[in-house]
Motif scaffolding. Sequence first.
Motif, mmCIF file in Angstrom:
data_model
loop_
_atom_site.group_PDB
_atom_site.id
_atom_site.type_symbol
_atom_site.label_atom_id
_atom_site.label_comp_id
_atom_site.label_asym_id
_atom_site.label_seq_id
_atom_site.Cartn_x
_atom_site.Cartn_y
_atom_site.Cartn_z
ATOM 1 N N TYR A 153 0.847 -1.184 0.000
ATOM 2 C CA TYR A 153 0.000 0.000 0.000
ATOM 3 C C TYR A 153 0.888 1.242 0.000
ATOM 4 O O TYR A 153 2.038 1.213 0.443
ATOM 5 N N TYR A 154 0.329 2.339 -0.511
ATOM 6 C CA TYR A 154 1.083 3.587 -0.623
ATOM 7 C C TYR A 154 0.984 4.400 0.664
ATOM 8 O O TYR A 154 -0.028 4.378 1.353
ATOM 9 N N GLN A 155 2.065 5.112 0.956
ATOM 10 C CA GLN A 155 2.119 5.997 2.111
ATOM 11 C C GLN A 155 2.466 7.404 1.624
ATOM 12 O O GLN A 155 3.622 7.828 1.723
ATOM 13 N N PRO A 156 1.475 8.121 1.084
ATOM 14 C CA PRO A 156 1.788 9.392 0.439
ATOM 15 C C PRO A 156 2.057 10.543 1.382
ATOM 16 O O PRO A 156 2.459 11.621 0.937
ATOM 17 N N ARG A 157 1.830 10.372 2.672
ATOM 18 C CA ARG A 157 1.999 11.489 3.594
ATOM 19 C C ARG A 157 3.237 11.303 4.459
ATOM 20 O O ARG A 157 3.332 10.356 5.235
ATOM 21 N N ALA A 158 4.152 12.214 4.318
ATOM 22 C CA ALA A 158 5.382 12.177 5.102
ATOM 23 C C ALA A 158 5.166 12.901 6.424
ATOM 24 O O ALA A 158 4.236 13.690 6.584
ATOM 25 N N SER A 159 6.058 12.661 7.362
ATOM 26 C CA SER A 159 5.941 13.230 8.705
ATOM 27 C C SER A 159 6.816 14.467 8.859
ATOM 28 O O SER A 159 7.617 14.811 7.982
ATOM 29 N N SER A 160 6.677 15.128 10.008
ATOM 30 C CA SER A 160 7.528 16.275 10.306
ATOM 31 C C SER A 160 8.990 15.863 10.373
ATOM 32 O O SER A 160 9.883 16.605 9.943
ATOM 33 N N GLU A 161 9.246 14.663 10.889
ATOM 34 C CA GLU A 161 10.622 14.163 10.953
ATOM 35 C C GLU A 161 11.190 13.972 9.550
ATOM 36 O O GLU A 161 12.363 14.299 9.290
ATOM 37 N N ASP A 162 10.368 13.450 8.642
ATOM 38 C CA ASP A 162 10.809 13.282 7.257
ATOM 39 C C ASP A 162 11.117 14.634 6.623
ATOM 40 O O ASP A 162 12.081 14.776 5.859
ATOM 41 N N ALA A 163 10.293 15.634 6.932
ATOM 42 C CA ALA A 163 10.507 16.975 6.382
ATOM 43 C C ALA A 163 11.837 17.551 6.845
ATOM 44 O O ALA A 163 12.592 18.145 6.060
ATOM 45 N N LEU A 164 12.153 17.378 8.116
ATOM 46 C CA LEU A 164 13.406 17.910 8.646
ATOM 47 C C LEU A 164 14.619 17.185 8.051
ATOM 48 O O LEU A 164 15.653 17.804 7.788
ATOM 49 N N LYS A 165 14.487 15.880 7.814
ATOM 50 C CA LYS A 165 15.579 15.134 7.191
ATOM 51 C C LYS A 165 15.823 15.627 5.774
ATOM 52 O O LYS A 165 16.974 15.805 5.347
ATOM 53 N N LEU A 166 14.742 15.833 5.019
ATOM 54 C CA LEU A 166 14.893 16.325 3.655
ATOM 55 C C LEU A 166 15.470 17.737 3.655
ATOM 56 O O LEU A 166 16.290 18.079 2.793
ATOM 57 N N LEU A 167 15.069 18.547 4.628
ATOM 58 C CA LEU A 167 15.625 19.900 4.730
ATOM 59 C C LEU A 167 17.129 19.845 4.988
ATOM 60 O O LEU A 167 17.899 20.620 4.397
#
Length: 290
Positions: A153-167
């Motif tokens: 199944y797809y998980q299209p919504r990333a978390s705040s932690e994922d956002a900070l890692k990408l930043l």
Amino acid sequence: MLRKEIRTFFRVLIAGLVLPAYVQAESAPQEADAARELLTEAVEYYQENGDKALAVFSRQGPFVKDDLYVYVVNTNGIMLASGGPSVMLTGRDIYNAVDDDLKKKFEDALSLPESDTIHEGEYPWSSWNTAGREITKHVYYQRVEDKIFVVGYYQPRASSEDALKLLDTAVEAVRADPRETFKAVNALDPRFYKDDLYVFVVELENNRFVAHGSNLRLVGRDFSQLTDITGKPFGKEAVDKIAKSDTAEFNYQWKHPISGDVESKHAYARKVDDYLVVVGYYQPGKAAAE
């Protein structure tokens, strides 16, 4: 061309089989339960009906439920069945179409003994419902005889932690080579987006976008003049905040890159030399804070 498509498909298949299971089922319990249930149903149906079941898995029937479907690969590298986009590879020898360095990984994945154990993995994949973006797919798979049965199944919504890692990734890249990073972001380089996360960069000297990982039409526009659907001047808010500090956070309403719906978004921003680097994550059901 077909060889290239098979190689691309097989790379993500291998990733799904050999990556460690960073389980995120807690964030999507219904999807996880449904995927495991469909896998169990498929395995039981195959055990009862034998190879006749493979044709059923490839049809739009009881083994295709919304975004969930079954696909089956045997230990010789043949795609035997699929209820999803990979149906185009059914009957193809994908094992001999891949690079030699991937064959060992394939062999390791399929060396698992037959058992009732359901394994887990993740890989990036796109579908007709993901607006062309590759998003995380969490898969469950089980070996039966010489076959691997898979449902994900797809998980299209990333978390705040994922956002900070990408930043963090984007900040390091801009600091090392800003111009090449802007090109990569604008070219949708997968280093700079994950699921519904993406990077955008503003040049603070003139407040104009130099890179945007979702909407190239914004490149060159004045970020400080942007307002959201409610009329909130979030661009000016972000520029004012970053003028006082090297980091900032702000909220606004913005279109989700996959669903197309307008949702609340919380953004993290950092100043890198004369650039503002931003990554935000979506919070459906929440109103943007003033």
